[in-house]
Design an enzyme around this catalytic site. Structure first.
Site, short mmCIF file in Angstrom:
data_model
loop_
_atom_site.label_atom_id
_atom_site.label_comp_id
_atom_site.label_asym_id
_atom_site.label_seq_id
_atom_site.Cartn_x
_atom_site.Cartn_y
_atom_site.Cartn_z
N HIS A 278 0.84 -1.20 0.00
CA HIS A 278 0.00 0.00 0.00
C HIS A 278 0.87 1.25 0.00
O HIS A 278 0.85 2.03 0.97
CB HIS A 278 -0.92 0.06 1.23
CG HIS A 278 -2.11 -0.82 1.14
ND1 HIS A 278 -2.88 -1.10 2.24
CD2 HIS A 278 -2.68 -1.47 0.11
CE1 HIS A 278 -3.87 -1.91 1.89
NE2 HIS A 278 -3.77 -2.15 0.60
N PHE A 433 2.90 1.58 4.96
CA PHE A 433 2.69 1.19 6.35
C PHE A 433 2.06 -0.20 6.46
O PHE A 433 1.83 -0.68 7.56
CB PHE A 433 1.79 2.22 7.05
CG PHE A 433 2.29 3.62 6.91
CD1 PHE A 433 3.31 4.07 7.75
CD2 PHE A 433 1.82 4.48 5.95
CE1 PHE A 433 3.82 5.36 7.62
CE2 PHE A 433 2.31 5.77 5.81
CZ PHE A 433 3.32 6.21 6.65
N HIS A 434 1.75 -0.83 5.31
CA HIS A 434 0.99 -2.08 5.35
C HIS A 434 1.64 -3.17 4.52
O HIS A 434 1.06 -3.60 3.52
CB HIS A 434 -0.43 -1.85 4.83
CG HIS A 434 -1.15 -0.71 5.48
ND1 HIS A 434 -2.05 0.09 4.81
CD2 HIS A 434 -1.11 -0.22 6.75
CE1 HIS A 434 -2.54 1.01 5.63
NE2 HIS A 434 -1.98 0.85 6.81
N PRO A 435 2.81 -3.68 4.90
CA PRO A 435 3.36 -4.79 4.13
C PRO A 435 2.48 -6.04 4.28
O PRO A 435 2.00 -6.33 5.37
CB PRO A 435 4.75 -5.02 4.73
CG PRO A 435 4.73 -4.35 6.06
CD PRO A 435 3.70 -3.27 6.00
#
Lengths: 501, 130
Positions: A278, A433-435
């Site tokens: 993201h 911020f969203h792996p």
């Protein structure tokens, strides 16, 4: 019980039923849910333990204490994308914005139709989501807590007829301190460290922090033990956790590394691949009126009008330190912009991308490869144009872009410059911020890592429970979905206890 | 590699900081007023070694690569020349130049605008009052 493993004077052996690695949104939830059902649970966490009293609003100090590598984890590729994430008891939930969005129906439908994940239905997931929402007090914050930077954009979006609203958050006690990303100083945000973990500890769960899980030992294709390592001033200690079930919840960057280093799923071509993050960015705008973006909820509103195109706009409040870096200006101009900081609002957007990256490692260090594709660059151009338009429609005097070669727009007539600048991926300043996605769910052991019960193919008793299991990017903040899957996994283990314990 | 920055490096940090955000009538504090070199040193010493190494490398690249364009080190340039060089590198199409200047300025500006006196000067109330 919360135990600092650094206090051990010698190596230790522990017998338990379940060992959970990582105390973030996946690990803490599954550990507490199992402890509540009477199971003996040990949770290992690499980072330190910090309580609400430790969160002092100083971003530099908090970043050093709560973030992995002082928040400087980044991708290799163009552009280099910063991926800050937590390394502390509670994981990234301690430093996120507390946004809780349910898994979109379109994503679940895609997983069923394209990935063959027939077990994942709304009826299956909804009760778990509802349970998490109830536990964390997920709700919309009152309008007066939102802060002007959120309201300026929300009200303009509403006026222009764009689908938008107030984000639901796991912060029922929010006081609008504005520092969610540096640890909530009032305890109003129900991160894992103030919700699931204390509750799990009350149920008998043991949390060993400052302890990094290193080795996984199996016997005849079944899980046997996890060996954790503790670095102390007097050398290295080990903790040998003998468990019949191990749940890896180290996040989408470190879960695949842990599995690969322990030669798990060697036949899977999906381990460490399929990484989505993201990618996100933010714009800032100068207003005549005071905005004082340090007051109120940093991420309180959204615009989802363009979410089908993979663009989701969300509020953001950037502290002056980060703003000064993001302005890409030099000299008197930068000083003067920063002197007007109280008049600056910011807003961001994330892209549900087509790009896929991969995770490799050198020793224990992660290397994240990620090269933004053209289609996603176009999404960033479009998102930047839309947000610049919104800011000017809201009365902004100037809009500052996350594009060093084109750092500022003076009026809405300048918006055309964004497209005519022929921008490439490397021209954008991006964050993520969203792996997700590096141990994906699937039915085929060659093209996935875990099955629909989150158990690693062919290794009985070994589960993965974090954002790495998602087969595609969600397009929304993932913490609620991770917690939903963690609750579902605890339920599965409880129902199949005779098989595992 | 040493954990501490030396005095030349601390001075160079203050020079870069004043080139990035020089004192103006609307904001009078300069880098030495808040002992920024010392403050960056305190933050820097807590970072992992790879980050410390890279930051130090960026400082020296900035200091010496200006010789190719101006015939003098960065610290010997006029304020106008320093600003020009930083701006040119920030907007450079050469990725490594952007990276060097971004990383050095990232650490310096982050530290400067976390300073309580600087925050007060731009109108942010004391942290305890928030």
């Amino acid at each position: 019980m919360l135990i600092d493993a650094k206090t051990f004077e010698k190596n230790k052996t522990i017998e338990t039923e379940i060992c959970v690695i990582g105390s973030g949104a996946g690990g803490a939830v599954v550990a507490k849910e199992l402890a509540e059902r009477g199971r003996s649970v040990v949770l290992l966490e690499e980072g330190g333990y910090f309580s609400t009293a430790d969160f002092n609003r100083n971003s530099t100090e908090m970043v050093r204490k709560l973030y992995r590598d002082c928040g400087m984890t980044a991708t290799l590729g163009k552009p280099m994308i910063s991926i800050p994430h937590g390394k502390c008891v509670g994981g990234t939930t301690v430093i996120n914005s507390g946004t809780c969005i349910r898994l979109p129906d379109r994503v679940l439908e895609k997983w069923r139709s394209q990935e063959g994940l027939s077990d994942l239905t709304e009826e299956d997931l909804s009760p778990h989501t509802e349970k998490v929402e109830k536990t964390l007090g997920v709700s919309e914050p009152p309008r007066e807590l939102l802060g002007k930077h959120n309201l300026i954009v929300l009200d303009t979006a509403k006026r222009l007829g764009l689908s938008s609203g107030i984000l639901r958050r796991n912060a029922p006690g929010c006081k609008g301190s504005g520092v969610c990303c540096f640890g909530c100083p009032t305890g109003g945000k129900y991160s894992m460290v103030v919700s699931y973990i204390p509750e799990g500890v009350r149920m008998g769960m043991k949390v060993y922090y400052h302890c990094r899980a290193k080795k996984l030992r199996m016997r005849q294709g079944k899980i046997d033990r996890v060996i954790g390592v503790i670095s102390t001033a007097n050398g290295e200690r080990t903790i040998d956790v003998r468990a019949s079930v191990v749940i890896v919840s180290a996040g989408a960057i470190f879960s695949p590394i842990f599995l690969r280093r322990n030669r798990v799923a060697p036949e899977s071509r999906a381990l460490g691949k399929n990484l989505s993050i993201h990618p996100a960015t933010r714009l800032m705008a100068l207003f005549d009126e005071k905005v004082e973006s340090w007051r109120g909820v940093p991420q309180g509103t959204y615009i989802d009008e363009f979410s089908n195109e993979g663009i989701l706009f969300e509020g953001t409040a950037v502290p002056p330190s980060l703003s000064s870096v993001s302005l890409h200006r030099v000299g008197n101009e930068l000083t003067n912009i920063m002197a007007q900081f109280s008049h600056i609002a910011s807003y961001g957007f994330l892209v549900s991308e087509d790009t896929r990256g991969s995770i490799r490692h050198v020793g224990e260090k992660a290397i994240v490869f990620y090269q933004l594709e053209k289609k996603d660059v176009d999404r960033f151009i479009k998102g930047t144009e839309i947000l610049a338009e919104l800011f000017f429609a809201a009365g902004a005097k100037k809009v500052y872009l996350p594009i060093p070669p084109l750092p500022v727009l003076d009026n809405s007539g300048d918006i055309g410059k964004i497209r005519s600048a022929k921008l490439r991926g490397k021209d954008f300043e991006l964050f993520a911020f969203h792996p997700m996605g590096t141990c994906r769910i699937g039915n085929d052991p060659h093209h996935s890592v875990v099955n629909q019960n989150l158990e690693v193919h062919d290794v009985e008793g070994l589960f993965v429970c974090d954002a790495s299991i998602f087969p595609s990017s969600l397009g929304v903040n993932p913490q609620l979905t991770i917690m939903t899957f963690a609750t579902r996994l605890a339920n599965y283990l409880h129902q199949n206890a005779s098989r595992y314990f | 590699m040493s954990v501490r920055l030396n005095s030349r490096e601390k001075k160079l940090i203050e020079i870069i900081a004043d080139a990035l955000t020089p004192p103006t009538p609307s904001f009078r504090l300069n880098a030495s007023d808040i002992a920024l070199g010392e403050e960056v040193n305190a933050v820097y010493s807590l970072h992992p070694w790879a980050i410390r190494w890279f930051f130090r490398a960026c400082l020296w690249i900035l200091e010496y690569l200006s010789v190719f364009r101006y015939g003098r080190r960065f610290s010997r340039l006029s304020q106008e020349e320093r600003e020009q060089l930083l701006e040119r590198w920030l907007k450079s199409r050469l990725y490594w130049k952007q990276t060097v200047v971004k990383f050095a300025t990232y650490v310096i500006l982050m530290t400067k605008y976390e300073n309580d006196r600087v925050r007060a000067a731009i109108g942010i109330p004391d942290r305890r009052g928030l």
